[in-house]
Design a protein around this motif. Structure first.
Motif, mmCIF file in Angstrom:
data_model
loop_
_atom_site.group_PDB
_atom_site.id
_atom_site.type_symbol
_atom_site.label_atom_id
_atom_site.label_comp_id
_atom_site.label_asym_id
_atom_site.label_seq_id
_atom_site.Cartn_x
_atom_site.Cartn_y
_atom_site.Cartn_z
ATOM 1 N N LYS A 113 0.832 -1.203 0.000
ATOM 2 C CA LYS A 113 0.000 0.000 0.000
ATOM 3 C C LYS A 113 0.866 1.252 0.000
ATOM 4 O O LYS A 113 0.575 2.232 -0.706
ATOM 5 N N SER A 114 1.947 1.237 0.776
ATOM 6 C CA SER A 114 2.841 2.379 0.828
ATOM 7 C C SER A 114 3.484 2.630 -0.526
ATOM 8 O O SER A 114 3.575 3.777 -0.991
ATOM 9 N N SER A 116 2.327 1.667 -3.459
ATOM 10 C CA SER A 116 1.280 2.082 -4.387
ATOM 11 C C SER A 116 0.919 3.551 -4.182
ATOM 12 O O SER A 116 0.786 4.319 -5.145
ATOM 13 N N ASP A 117 0.772 3.948 -2.905
ATOM 14 C CA ASP A 117 0.442 5.340 -2.600
ATOM 15 C C ASP A 117 1.559 6.273 -3.046
ATOM 16 O O ASP A 117 1.293 7.359 -3.590
ATOM 17 N N SER A 118 2.811 5.869 -2.804
ATOM 18 C CA SER A 118 3.939 6.728 -3.162
ATOM 19 C C SER A 118 3.994 6.986 -4.657
ATOM 20 O O SER A 118 4.259 8.111 -5.103
ATOM 21 N N GLU A 120 1.421 6.900 -6.705
ATOM 22 C CA GLU A 120 0.285 7.765 -7.003
ATOM 23 C C GLU A 120 0.570 9.215 -6.603
ATOM 24 O O GLU A 120 0.293 10.159 -7.374
ATOM 25 N N PHE A 121 1.177 9.420 -5.434
ATOM 26 C CA PHE A 121 1.471 10.771 -4.959
ATOM 27 C C PHE A 121 2.574 11.425 -5.784
ATOM 28 O O PHE A 121 2.601 12.659 -5.918
ATOM 29 N N ASP A 129 2.732 17.284 0.854
ATOM 30 C CA ASP A 129 3.308 15.939 0.756
ATOM 31 C C ASP A 129 4.698 15.932 1.390
ATOM 32 O O ASP A 129 5.467 16.898 1.230
ATOM 33 N N GLU A 201 9.552 6.799 0.113
ATOM 34 C CA GLU A 201 8.157 6.844 0.555
ATOM 35 C C GLU A 201 7.655 8.277 0.492
ATOM 36 O O GLU A 201 8.398 9.220 0.755
ATOM 37 N N GLN A 203 4.370 10.477 2.027
ATOM 38 C CA GLN A 203 3.209 10.484 2.921
ATOM 39 C C GLN A 203 2.377 11.719 2.668
ATOM 40 O O GLN A 203 2.924 12.806 2.429
ATOM 41 N N ARG A 204 1.077 11.526 2.737
ATOM 42 C CA ARG A 204 0.151 12.641 2.530
ATOM 43 C C ARG A 204 -0.888 12.628 3.648
ATOM 44 O O ARG A 204 -1.479 11.604 3.954
#
Length: 205
Positions: A113-114, A116-118, A120-121, A129, A201, A203-204
């Motif tokens: 998930k991390s 995938s999110d990274s 996307e961000f 961010d 990584e 983070q948002r």
């Protein structure tokens, strides 16, 4: 002394077998039985089962026996009854293994998930961010997005570095960010995340 590891047992089934001859009182009677599931434990949490103990009691004279010490005829009758109505090991006897397994699954999921999110961000950056980065010295630090344009991303750089990746959160405080702004192309940010090292990584909040 309290021991935090070892073995314990709990009752997993009770029942009765009829028309057997007790070796003590020589009476044709029934025998009540209990099956105990033994399990290894750590800090009283079951880890895994380590076998079963089968105890039988004569209804007439109340003598008790382990199944393996009774005559073959009684053992056969007991085993036949178990074939028709088997005892099952409770799932909680595997509690610690289940907890560990769930922890491993959660770890893999969190990592996926991390990642995938990274990605996307990185493709769709937003102000606020936080980029977790490996520095040129091989240490770890962060930077924070302050502005996003069509082609570029501008960040404030953290003026602190730390040796352990797991401790980066300790230096990720507003007071540690410089007033100097650095700009990168949006493609650079995407590439930094793809290499998995420069930015490992995002983070948002």
């Amino acid at each position: 002394m309290i021991f935090f590891y070892g073995t314990k047992a709990s009752t997993i089934k009770n029942g009765i077998i009829n028309n057997v001859t007790c070796p003590h009182c020589d009476t044709n009677t029934g025998m009540n039985y209990s099956i105990f599931g033994k399990y290894a434990h750590l800090y009283w949490i079951p880890i895994f089962p380590v076998g079963k103990v089968k105890i039988l009691e004569c209804k007439n004279c109340k003598s008790t026996y382990e199944l393996k010490k009774l005559p073959e005829s009684i053992q056969q009758k007991f085993n036949k009854e178990q074939e028709q109505n088997p005892s099952k090991t409770p799932i909680h006897h595997f509690a610690l293994l289940i907890i560990i397994g769930l922890g491993v699954i959660f770890g893999f999921y969190s990592s996926f998930k991390s990642d995938s999110d990274s990605k996307e961000f990185a493709e769709n950056p937003k102000v606020g961010d936080v980029y977790f980065e490996t520095t040129s010295t091989g240490k770890y630090s962060t930077s924070k997005v302050t502005k996003v344009t069509t082609d570029s991303v501008f960040v404030l750089v953290n003026n602190m570095e730390i040796d352990k990746k797991s401790n980066v959160y300790k230096i990720n405080t507003n007071s540690n960010f410089t007033t100097n702004t650095y700009g990168y192309s949006r493609k650079q940010i995407i590439d930094f995340v793809k290499d998995g090292k420069t930015i490992y990584e995002i983070q948002r909040k």
